[in-house]
Design a protein around this motif. Structure first.
Motif, PDB file in Angstrom:
ATOM      1  N   PHE A   1      35.282  30.009  39.598  1.00  0.00           N
ATOM      2  CA  PHE A   1      34.086  30.612  40.185  1.00  0.00           C
ATOM      3  C   PHE A   1      33.413  31.466  39.119  1.00  0.00           C
TER       4      PHE A   1
ATOM      5  N   GLU B   1      36.448  43.222  43.977  1.00  0.00           N
ATOM      6  CA  GLU B   1      37.279  42.055  44.312  1.00  0.00           C
ATOM      7  C   GLU B   1      38.427  41.855  43.338  1.00  0.00           C
TER       8      GLU B   1
ATOM      9  N   HIS C   1      42.364  34.446  43.833  1.00  0.00           N
ATOM     10  CA  HIS C   1      42.371  34.810  45.251  1.00  0.00           C
ATOM     11  C   HIS C   1      41.587  33.763  46.046  1.00  0.00           C
TER      12      HIS C   1
ATOM     13  N   HIS D   1      40.585  30.465  43.893  1.00  0.00           N
ATOM     14  CA  HIS D   1      39.787  30.309  42.665  1.00  0.00           C
ATOM     15  C   HIS D   1      40.073  31.398  41.652  1.00  0.00           C
TER      16      HIS D   1
ATOM     17  N   HIS E   1      38.164  33.805  38.795  1.00  0.00           N
ATOM     18  CA  HIS E   1      36.943  34.326  38.169  1.00  0.00           C
ATOM     19  C   HIS E   1      37.227  34.717  36.720  1.00  0.00           C
TER      20      HIS E   1
HETATM   21 ZN   LIG Z   1      36.371  35.333  44.377  1.00  0.00          ZN
END
Ligand SMILES: [Zn+2]
Ligand SMILES: [Zn+2]
Length: 277
Positions: free
Chosen positions: A160, A173, A183, A191, A193
């Motif tokens: 992501f 997050e 997460h 996914h 990040h």
């Molecule tokens: Zn996320």
């Protein structure tokens, strides 16, 4: 030591690639000829290797398919112009976000982060289909990456971008990431990040090929030639052109870095394919 090793590995990889392209079905070889488009160089008895003409230098990334290792969660098809990656998007590593009855469930008892908090979602199998250009090319107008999957890692997990869902703060997050820095979103779609440390610290190396973004350009870990790269080493899209282990003649590629925006910057460098979910 590393250089000697590489100099042995790269010819071996090339041989493997040549071998595997000879053993694919006939239709593929025909298409390769069309792609190479080298019939224009007639009259030289094929001895002229100087194919520097613009337009016939497309790079085929299909050799990367073999790097996608988590077969339980992946079905990959190489077409003439696209690589189709069907992914159930279930990580091959343990996570506190698996259901407690799942074989890969593992509690996360001692997070280093005092602000750590588990989000309410659970990992669910997905039905992602990534349609990725087999011959990636720079886009004339660079497109923003979408919310949701913008690419796929070699273990089937989605990449992501650096944005949280509307109304959420990505830096908040970060506190919900599990023991392998991923997460699940509300749909159970797990996914990454940021750097997928399961890959860079456990399964692979810090300088390994980690996956593809939707535009077909590869994503590598933070290390290159023994140096840890920073955002300053990369362009606005978070990549650059240089040699890689898989592409000794050079290719545009993204790198994961320690700091925001982590994987991609201002959008896709190349013409993106599509993802359905
Ligand atoms: Zn996320
Ligand atoms: Zn690089």
């Amino acid at each position: 030591m590393l250089k000697i090793f590489r100099s042995l590995i790269i010819p071996a990889l090339l041989l493997m690639f040549v071998f595997s392209s000879c053993t694919t079905e006939d239709g593929m070889e025909d298409d390769m000829e069309v792609v190479d488009d080298q019939d224009d160089d007639s009259g030289d008895d094929g001895t002229d290797d100087d194919n520097d003409n613009d337009g016939d230098t497309r790079i085929d990334i299909s050799s990367l398919v073999a790097k996608f290792y988590y077969e339980e969660s992946l079905v990959i098809t190489v077409e003439d112009e696209y690589i189709i990656i069907e992914s159930s998007n279930e990580p091959d590593h343990k996570s506190m976000y698996y259901d407690e009855n799942h074989a890969l469930f593992e509690a996360y008892d001692e997070p280093n982060n005092p602000d750590f908090k588990k989000n309410p979602n659970r990992i669910n199998a997905q039905d992602f289909v990534f349609k990725i250009p087999r011959f990636p090319s720079e886009a004339t107008n660079k497109e923003a990456t979408p919310m949701g999957p913008m690419g796929v890692a070699v273990n089937s997990v989605a990449f992501f971008n650096q944005q949280a869902a509307p109304g959420d703060d990505i830096l908040e997050e970060l506190n919900t990431f599990d023991q392998y820095e991923g997460h699940p979103a509300q749909g159970g779609d797990y996914h990454y990040h940021i750097e997928p440390i399961w890959l860079t610290d456990n399964k692979l190396e810090k300088d390994s090929f980690l996956g593809l973004l939707l535009d077909g350009f590869p994503v590598y870990g933070p290390l290159e030639n023994g140096q840890t790269l920073t955002n300053d080493d990369l362009d606005d899209y978070h990549g650059h052109v240089s040699e890689t282990a898989e592409f000794p003649d050079g290719i545009y590629h993204y790198h994961v870095t320690e700091d925001l925006p982590w994987i991609n910057g201002d959008g896709f460098y190349g013409e993106p394919g599509t993802v359905t979910q």
